[in-house]
Scaffold this active site. Structure first.
Site, PDB file in Angstrom:
ATOM      1  N   SER A 132       5.426  17.628   5.208  1.00  0.00           N
ATOM      2  CA  SER A 132       6.785  18.008   4.861  1.00  0.00           C
ATOM      3  C   SER A 132       7.318  19.067   5.829  1.00  0.00           C
ATOM      4  O   SER A 132       7.435  18.790   7.024  1.00  0.00           O
ATOM      5  CB  SER A 132       6.837  18.477   3.403  1.00  0.00           C
ATOM      6  OG  SER A 132       8.156  18.546   2.934  1.00  0.00           O
TER       7      SER A 132
ATOM      8  N   ASP B  84       8.579   8.655  -2.473  1.00  0.00           N
ATOM      9  CA  ASP B  84       8.883  10.060  -2.208  1.00  0.00           C
ATOM     10  C   ASP B  84      10.355  10.322  -2.534  1.00  0.00           C
ATOM     11  O   ASP B  84      11.243   9.687  -1.954  1.00  0.00           O
ATOM     12  CB  ASP B  84       8.607  10.348  -0.725  1.00  0.00           C
ATOM     13  CG  ASP B  84       8.657  11.811  -0.369  1.00  0.00           C
ATOM     14  OD1 ASP B  84       9.528  12.526  -0.899  1.00  0.00           O
ATOM     15  OD2 ASP B  84       7.839  12.246   0.467  1.00  0.00           O
TER      16      ASP B  84
ATOM     17  N   HIS C  50       5.432  12.461  -2.853  1.00  0.00           N
ATOM     18  CA  HIS C  50       5.403  13.565  -1.890  1.00  0.00           C
ATOM     19  C   HIS C  50       4.253  14.539  -2.154  1.00  0.00           C
ATOM     20  O   HIS C  50       4.159  15.572  -1.511  1.00  0.00           O
ATOM     21  CB  HIS C  50       6.744  14.323  -1.964  1.00  0.00           C
ATOM     22  CG  HIS C  50       7.044  15.185  -0.774  1.00  0.00           C
ATOM     23  ND1 HIS C  50       7.314  14.665   0.473  1.00  0.00           N
ATOM     24  CD2 HIS C  50       7.132  16.542  -0.636  1.00  0.00           C
ATOM     25  CE1 HIS C  50       7.556  15.657   1.319  1.00  0.00           C
ATOM     26  NE2 HIS C  50       7.445  16.802   0.676  1.00  0.00           N
TER      27      HIS C  50
END
Length: 277
Positions: A144, A222, A255
């Site tokens: 991320s 995600d 995620h």
């Protein structure tokens, strides 16, 4: 350097470390896994995402069994400076826990938020001095915000890193709300100042050419994929530059660290092939 805790696992040693950083002017925390043997070992540096500390990857990724088998060191630093007197924000996506791996130039962040220099200088210097690391064989990965950091730092410092990969990276801070907020706060309103910290823009300009391949994994469940991560921008940039980017899309994965734990061994293998070549 202080070792605050140490654990034996898979024949190697996991150390929780604190040290003083000249770049951030604060103590910084990290974990270091050293496999069994004398070394020197190749090193993978992992950069974590928003809200994470040095412990998230360490405790959740499940990376150390395979790292021990491969003879690979793993270093996982914190995501920002912290402590009393360090600027912060009430929101999760700015301030402590959200350093974005850039060198801030704007007040009040510039005093401590020098994460680019921390990772590329202070952290590497510490690992070289205190652990059995082969600093000619260092890879970089992250998730991320940390995926953004891994990609941009590798492209900006190819003399320091031999391999790079990412999980669900922020592909282009210029184009997403997380990036626009952080870059404006840390670097000011000019998009020109943001460009060297934008993976898709660096990729399109050929800055990844020292790397034979970049591996990126992205979960299709995600919730941030469309609004914040935009992985298709990496594919577009790679096509412009003629760069090999392997973007693997996974149905049903989100995620979280459940996603990372599912594919971390592939990334460790990917880096080891390049670091031991």
């Amino acid at each position: 350097m202080d070792i605050t805790a140490q654990h034996r696992l898979f024949g190697g040693t996991l150390s929780f470390v604190k040290h003083d950083s000249a770049a951030t002017q604060t103590p910084m925390a990290l974990s270091v896994f050293v496999p069994e043997g004398e070394g020197p070992f190749p090193v993978l540096i992992w950069l974590s995402g928003l809200t994470c500390t040095a412990n998230n990857f360490t405790e959740k990724a499940g990376a150390y069994k395979r790292a021990a088998e491969l003879g690979l060191m793993i270093v996982a630093p914190d995501t920002s400076p912290r402590g009393e007197g360090v600027a912060n924000d009430e929101a999760y996506d700015l301030g402590q826990g959200a350093g974005f791996y850039v060198n801030a130039t704007q007040s009040p962040w510039a005093a401590h938020f020098q994460m680019e220099t921390y990772v590329t200088h202070d952290l590497l210097e510490l690992i070289a001095a205190e652990f059995p690391a082969d600093m000619s064989r260092v890879g970089l990965s992250g998730h991320s915000m940390g995926g953004h950091g891994a990609l941009t730092l590798a492209m900006n410092y190819p003399h320091l890193f031999k391999s790079v990969s990412a999980f669900a990276p922020i592909a282009s801070p210029v184009h997403c709300p997380w990036g626009q907020k952080a870059m404006t706060a840390y670097l000011g309103p000019s998009h020109e100042a943001w460009e060297r910290s934008d993976a898709a823009l660096r990729l399109a300009r050929g800055k990844a050419l020292p790397f034979d391949e970049i591996l990126v994994d992205q979960g299709l469940a995600d919730p941030f994929i469309e609004t914040q991560l935009m992985p298709h921008l990496l594919e577009q940039a790679a096509k412009v530059a003629g760069q090999k980017v392997t973007l693997r899309r996974h149905e049903g994965y989100d995620h979280s660290y459940y996603f990372i734990a599912s594919f971390i061994d592939d990334h460790l293998d990917f880096h080891t092939r390049r670091l031991k070549a």
